[in-house]
Write a protein that holds these residues in place. Structure first.
Motif, PDB file in Angstrom:
ATOM      1  N   UNK A  23       1.066  -1.336   0.282  1.00  0.00           N
ATOM      2  CA  UNK A  23       0.278  -0.270  -0.158  1.00  0.00           C
ATOM      3  C   UNK A  23       0.811   1.214  -0.531  1.00  0.00           C
ATOM      4  N   UNK A  24       1.678   0.937   0.775  1.00  0.00           N
ATOM      5  CA  UNK A  24       2.732   2.419   0.776  1.00  0.00           C
ATOM      6  C   UNK A  24       3.148   3.149  -0.205  1.00  0.00           C
ATOM      7  N   UNK A  25       3.503   4.550  -0.626  1.00  0.00           N
ATOM      8  CA  UNK A  25       4.717   5.055  -1.762  1.00  0.00           C
ATOM      9  C   UNK A  25       5.235   5.563  -1.768  1.00  0.00           C
ATOM     10  N   UNK A  26       5.838   5.392  -0.175  1.00  0.00           N
ATOM     11  CA  UNK A  26       6.914   6.275   0.674  1.00  0.00           C
ATOM     12  C   UNK A  26       8.327   5.241   0.608  1.00  0.00           C
ATOM     13  N   UNK A  27       9.152   5.507  -0.088  1.00  0.00           N
ATOM     14  CA  UNK A  27      10.137   4.427   0.387  1.00  0.00           C
ATOM     15  C   UNK A  27      10.779   4.394   1.605  1.00  0.00           C
TER      16      UNK A  27
END
Length: 107
Positions: A23-27
């Motif tokens: 789900x996450x887009x932040x690295x």
């Protein structure tokens, strides 16, 4: 302590990590989710070692810890380079700015 409790906890941790990866887009949050999954694997290995008394799980857990440390170092280096190049650490934009390949029609 009953061995089911650490196994259920490890399953919950691993499920939370998988959810974070998908789900996450932040690295940085993506790396944290991977570390959460590796921590769940360590919990399973140590619990199996305690319940089976074969003293192999602790050695595997040590290898997983070493791999996790190397993954953090390499992952943070990639995230820092991505931030330096794009001023953003959103993973959706990683391959978006490639130059189009010129196709010659002479052939």
């Amino acid at each position: 302590m009953h061995p089911v409790i650490p196994y259920v906890l490890a399953a919950l941790l691993f499920g939370t990590g998988v959810y974070g990866v998908t789900v996450r887009r932040n690295a940085v949050l993506l790396l944290m989710s991977v570390e959460l999954m590796l921590g769940a694997v360590n919990l399973v290995l140590v619990t199996a070692d305690v319940t089976l008394k074969q003293h192999v799980g602790q050695a595997f857990a040590l290898f997983v810890i070493v791999i996790a440390a190397a993954e953090v170092g390499l992952g943070l280096a990639i995230v820092l380079q991505l931030f330096r190049l794009r001023r953003s650490i959103v993973t959706d934009e990683v391959g978006a700015e490639r130059e189009p390949v010129a196709v010659s029609e002479d052939a």
